[in-house]
Design an enzyme around this catalytic site. Structure first.
Site, PDB file in Angstrom:
ATOM      1  N   PHE A 113       0.856  -1.488  -0.082  1.00  0.00           N
ATOM      2  CA  PHE A 113       0.238   0.302   0.152  1.00  0.00           C
ATOM      3  C   PHE A 113       0.859   1.286   0.134  1.00  0.00           C
ATOM      4  CE2 PHE A 113      -4.594   0.265   0.698  1.00  0.00           C
ATOM      5  CZ  PHE A 113      -4.588   0.352  -0.082  1.00  0.00           C
ATOM      6  N   GLN A 229      -8.490  14.539   3.706  1.00  0.00           N
ATOM      7  CA  GLN A 229      -6.586  13.524   1.773  1.00  0.00           C
ATOM      8  C   GLN A 229      -8.142  14.173   1.344  1.00  0.00           C
ATOM      9  OE1 GLN A 229      -6.972   9.618   2.834  1.00  0.00           O
ATOM     10  NE2 GLN A 229      -4.873  10.422   2.613  1.00  0.00           N
ATOM     11  N   HIS A 231      -8.545  11.653  -2.627  1.00  0.00           N
ATOM     12  CA  HIS A 231      -8.090   9.881  -2.615  1.00  0.00           C
ATOM     13  C   HIS A 231      -7.209  10.205  -3.407  1.00  0.00           C
ATOM     14  CE1 HIS A 231      -8.058   5.837  -3.237  1.00  0.00           C
ATOM     15  NE2 HIS A 231      -7.519   5.670  -2.764  1.00  0.00           N
ATOM     16  N   LEU A 241     -15.004   5.677  -5.185  1.00  0.00           N
ATOM     17  CA  LEU A 241     -13.792   5.433  -5.208  1.00  0.00           C
ATOM     18  C   LEU A 241     -13.511   4.263  -5.750  1.00  0.00           C
ATOM     19  CD1 LEU A 241     -11.485   5.822  -2.859  1.00  0.00           C
ATOM     20  CD2 LEU A 241     -12.122   4.483  -2.067  1.00  0.00           C
ATOM     21  N   GLU A 244      -7.042   1.368  -3.313  1.00  0.00           N
ATOM     22  CA  GLU A 244      -5.159   1.908  -3.973  1.00  0.00           C
ATOM     23  C   GLU A 244      -4.084   0.871  -3.733  1.00  0.00           C
ATOM     24  OE1 GLU A 244      -3.396   4.833  -1.794  1.00  0.00           O
ATOM     25  OE2 GLU A 244      -2.238   3.852  -0.457  1.00  0.00           O
ATOM     26  N   ARG A 275      -0.405   9.756   0.011  1.00  0.00           N
ATOM     27  CA  ARG A 275      -1.486  10.267  -1.154  1.00  0.00           C
ATOM     28  C   ARG A 275      -1.494  10.977  -1.533  1.00  0.00           C
ATOM     29  NH1 ARG A 275      -6.847   6.796   1.838  1.00  0.00           N
ATOM     30  NH2 ARG A 275      -6.543   4.275   0.145  1.00  0.00           N
ATOM     31  N   HIS A 340     -12.008  12.638   0.184  1.00  0.00           N
ATOM     32  CA  HIS A 340     -12.214  11.358   0.832  1.00  0.00           C
ATOM     33  C   HIS A 340     -11.976  11.493   2.464  1.00  0.00           C
ATOM     34  CE1 HIS A 340     -11.353   6.787   0.630  1.00  0.00           C
ATOM     35  NE2 HIS A 340     -10.392   6.791   1.068  1.00  0.00           N
ATOM     36  N   ARG A 375      -3.121  11.015   5.587  1.00  0.00           N
ATOM     37  CA  ARG A 375      -3.499   9.439   6.681  1.00  0.00           C
ATOM     38  C   ARG A 375      -2.765   8.522   5.237  1.00  0.00           C
ATOM     39  NH1 ARG A 375      -6.800   5.298   4.770  1.00  0.00           N
ATOM     40  NH2 ARG A 375      -8.302   6.936   4.257  1.00  0.00           N
TER      41      ARG A 375
END
Lengths: 562, 257
Positions: A113, A229, A231, A241, A244, A275, A340, A375
């Site tokens: 990730f 955030q 995304h 969405l 990721e 991100r 996001h 985050r």
């Protein structure tokens, strides 16, 4: 009047985890949710949950990645706790029946990730949130004798006694419109983020930041509200969405010329930089004319082996097919950064306690802060579970020591009067709620997004203030009592406007670029002046700004490159 | 495009419902079905009428809230959730009937909203793991074959929308119950309680007024998560095993379950 030692508001992952933890200590627990619990937005978490469980990995490495990802704004004591306790939590979930991915040898498998130095994301295809939520809900059902569920109850405000302690909450039963006062020794807010302030957003319609605003209104400080955030991979238009996990599996980002542009922004981590970095890179490509005509860049999943796509990314195959008409295994899909996650929220300590005695917060509603300025993917599920559990345990222990406070029934009358006023407003006297929401969403997405600057934030703040005035006379059409979604929408709008104002103020105030806050007029991170949290407290009618230190344990701020 | 809608309107659970006809609803063909209802609600509000109540939340097929019977098909024509249906799935000028999910066990609460809590009570009766072993054993000490894990996940993917019940001529929730039982019974952590779980859940299923499965297969045809009717086979096999286990464990006559 329902009475509970611990009253949890919100039944996503943080709320359910808190309720279970409290119930296991033997206290009486109530859990309130404005929707059926398994409809909560934790469901939408696709990619996975981080933990340094593998013997080759270490919690220190996970902690460092999180701290670096946060652009050094995360509190390191809280991050250490989260990363140390993560492996045990994953094992706990596994024992409860979450079918985590297994490799060919039957061992737990992981995926890579963004912003992580090891593949430490445990996952259930791309339905990780859903799989965990349904299993926790099963556990909640198992504890039906000690946990009372109030499903489809909407909380309108918190009850505070003369000593300034939180002693309960006022709710409206969505099914029949009746108002009820709940008495509690402790209240845990687990009401999620407020992504609905932006449009488009990946967040569901229920993500209106109710708890954030309710806590703010009773004097609990909010922290780092400017940290929002975006995304990197959302569908243009509606904001759906794309996990990721797609990039974790090897998908590329391409501009309209077909260039893998991340080479220029994060030569080492490429698509798997954190991100904020990827979203800024995409927005730069789009702004400088290298995007597609519809204001997007492309995500190329065709480079991922088909078998892997169907095994690990099946939900987004459907999203591509149903919402964009694209077969992602055959052609690149157009994406852009989209709202996001709310990194900021109600300021809490490492037990989830806020500055108001008896009031706790956990999950996206809270700001512990483990996410700081940005985050990392797959840390949010972890945050909800670790700090949900800690808040539940701490609140339960506090309940054992304390008696019930004195709840004044006048608060119920006040809330009833406000709703009566709302319903009684004449049609056509003001604007419609839905119009105000739309203007708010579009304004915030235009002015308080990936790139920000003084004038644009000020413009947004003015609009928010005007809309707050307009909301006072906005009218609703449905005057009924049964499933009156109009009334709820009007109250939620009030919560959203409070959240929006705080975000604008924080963004305006923080004159530097850190994490998700990028000020084009202050493009550098400035540790000398701004390595600190911005706290916003409601004082009379307006917000008061103060600062608090960032807790630094072992990791001194460094330059952040990926 | 323009469509005409026949929508079920019902003030509350006790009231008698009826179809109301809405002609000439103008809508972009790329709008979703729920957006079309939003537009219609806007028109109703402008005319000073009550909007149509319907369940919805994430609008991307994950939360399981939406629950429309569109032209007699749960979730409409494409085996997705109601929110994933688009107006381009219909003809210009078409007449469309919209009802709540229909099943004996799902009472209508208002307009297009039904009470699906009977599904929860099936889970409450035993659809969980109650062993609380703490952090041990370490999960890799009991390997799970990826095929087993995937089969468990294919069952755990259920979003609890209830379309299977609405599609079944018997109003059976066997696909739902089968998915829940299969998910836990396949995994090692679900093993110790499998017989008790299966018996309790089946008993609760029947007590809630859901009908029996007669292998019609409508449920898997409408399931937006593509859950296979195989889970009902799995449920029946588990149930048979659970009953035999019970028989062997006692000398007296078999109790009716």
């Amino acid at each position: 009047m329902p009475r509970h030692d611990v009253l949890v508001i919100g039944a996503g992952l943080a709320g359910q985890r808190a309720a279970l933890a409290a119930a296991q200590t033997g206290v009486s627990v109530g859990i309130i949710s404005k929707v059926h619990p398994v409809r909560s937005h934790s469901n939408a978490a696709q990619g996975g949950i981080n933990a340094a469980l593998n013997p080759d990995d270490s919690w220190e490495s996970h902690a460092f990645d999180t701290i670096k990802g946060s652009d050094y704004l995360g509190d390191q004591d809280a991050i250490e706790i989260m990363c140390r306790e993560a492996p045990e939590e994953i094992i706990h979930l596994e024992h409860l029946g979450v079918p985590f991915h297994r490799d060919d040898a039957g061992r737990l498998g992981t995926r890579a990730f963004g912003g992580a130095s090891a593949a430490r994301t445990y996952y259930v295809a791309d339905i990780t949130g859903q799989a965990i939520m349904h299993v926790l809900y099963e556990q909640l059902m198992k504890h039906s004798d000690s946990v009372d569920r109030y499903e489809e109850y909407f909380t309108t405000s918190l009850a505070i006694d003369d000593a300034g302690e939180c002693v309960g909450a006022v709710t409206r039963n969505v099914r029949d419109g009746s108002m009820e006062l709940f008495e509690a020794k402790n209240v845990i807010l687990a009401t999620g983020g407020n992504g609905q302030i932006w449009r488009p957003t990946t967040n569901a319609l229920i993500c209106t930041g109710d708890g954030i605003a309710m806590a703010y209104r009773v004097g609990a400080p909010l922290m780092d509200m400017e940290m929002i955030q975006y995304h990197p991979t959302t569908l243009a238009g509606k904001g759906f969405l794309i996990t990721e996990g797609a990039r974790g599996e090897g998908a590329h980002l391409l501009n309209a010329k077909g260039e893998r542009f991340m080479e220029r922004y994060a030569p080492n981590k490429m698509e798997l930089a954190s991100r904020d970095v990827v979203s800024r890179a995409e927005q730069t490509e789009i702004n400088e004319g290298r995007g597609f005509e519809d204001g997007t860049v492309a995500l190329d999943v065709t480079v991922v082996p088909k078998k892997r796509v169907h095994e690990a990314l099946r939900e987004i195959v459907l999203v591509g097919r149903d919402f964009a008409g694209v077969d992602i295994t055959q052609e690149p899909i157009h994406i852009k950064p989209g709202n996001h996650y709310t990194m900021g929220g109600v300021k809490t300590d490492i037990h989830g306690a806020t500055n108001v005695p008896g009031l706790y917060a956990a999950g996206e509603a809270a700001c512990v802060s483990v996410h700081g300025g940005n985050r990392l993917g797959a840390n949010s599920l972890l945050d909800t579970l670790i700090f949900g559990r800690r808040a539940g345990e701490h609140a339960a222990n506090r309940a054992k020591r304390n008696d019930f406070g004195r709840v004044s029934r006048s608060i119920l009358a006040d809330e009833e009067a406000q709703i009566a006023d709302l319903i009684g407003r004449e049609r056509g006297a003001g604007r419609r709620i839905s119009e105000i929401k739309l203007e708010l969403g579009q304004t915030m997405d235009k002015h308080v997004a990936v790139f920000r600057e003084k004038e644009s934030i000020e413009t947004a703040l003015e609009v928010v203030k005007r809309l707050s005035e307009e909301a006072k006379s906005a009218y609703i059409d449905d005057k009924g009592t049964i499933f009156n979604q109009d009334v709820l929408g009007a109250i939620e709008l009030g919560f959203m406007l409070d959240g929006a104002e705080c975000t604008c103020l924080g963004a305006l105030h923080r004159e530097e670029s850190r994490g998700a806050q990028f000020r084009t007029d202050f493009p550098e991170r400035n540790d000398d002046e701004w390595l600190k949290h911005i706290d916003l407290t409601m004082n009379g009618d307006g917000p008061e700004i103060s600062y608090s230190d960032v807790t630094i344990t072992d990791w001194q701020p460094q330059e952040r490159t990926y | 495009m323009r469509v005409t809608l026949n929508v079920w309107r019902q003030a509350d659970a006790e009231a008698e419902g009826a179809f109301e006809r809405y002609e000439d609803v103008e809508i972009d063909e790329n709008a979703s079905f729920l957006e079309m209802l939003d537009v219609l609600n806007d028109r109703l509000l402008t005319d000073g009428k009550k909007p149509i109540a319907f369940d919805h939340d994430c609008r991307e097929g994950i939360c399981g809230s939406c629950s429309l019977l569109i032209d007699d098909m749960p979730h409409g024509p494409r085996q997705v959730t109601s929110c994933q249906i688009y107006m381009r799935d219909f003809e210009d000028g078409q007449e469309i009937t919209v009802e709540p999910f229909r099943a004996t066990a799902f009472p209508v609460m208002r307009d297009l909203m039904v009470d699906r809590s009977p599904l929860d009570r099936i889970v409450e009766s035993g659809g969980y793991v109650s062993v609380n072993a703490g952090p041990k054993p370490e999960p890799n000490s009991i390997p799970v074959h990826p095929e087993i894990q995937e089969a468990a996940m294919d069952a755990a993917i259920c979003i609890g929308c209830g379309a299977c019940v609405a599609a079944c001529p018997n109003g059976s929730a066997m696909l739902y119950t089968g998915a829940k039982v299969t998910h836990l019974n396949l995994l090692p952590q679900g093993e110790p309680e499998r017989f008790h779980r299966t018996r309790s859940m089946v008993r609760q299923h029947d007590d809630e007024g859901f009908g029996a499965c007669t292998n019609t297969g409508e449920c898997q045809q409408v399931c937006p998560q593509n859950i296979s009717i195989k889970v009902i086979g799995e449920l029946n096999r588990e149930y048979r095993g659970a009953m035999i286990h019970k028989l062997r464990g006692r000398s007296g006559p078999l109790e009716a379950q």
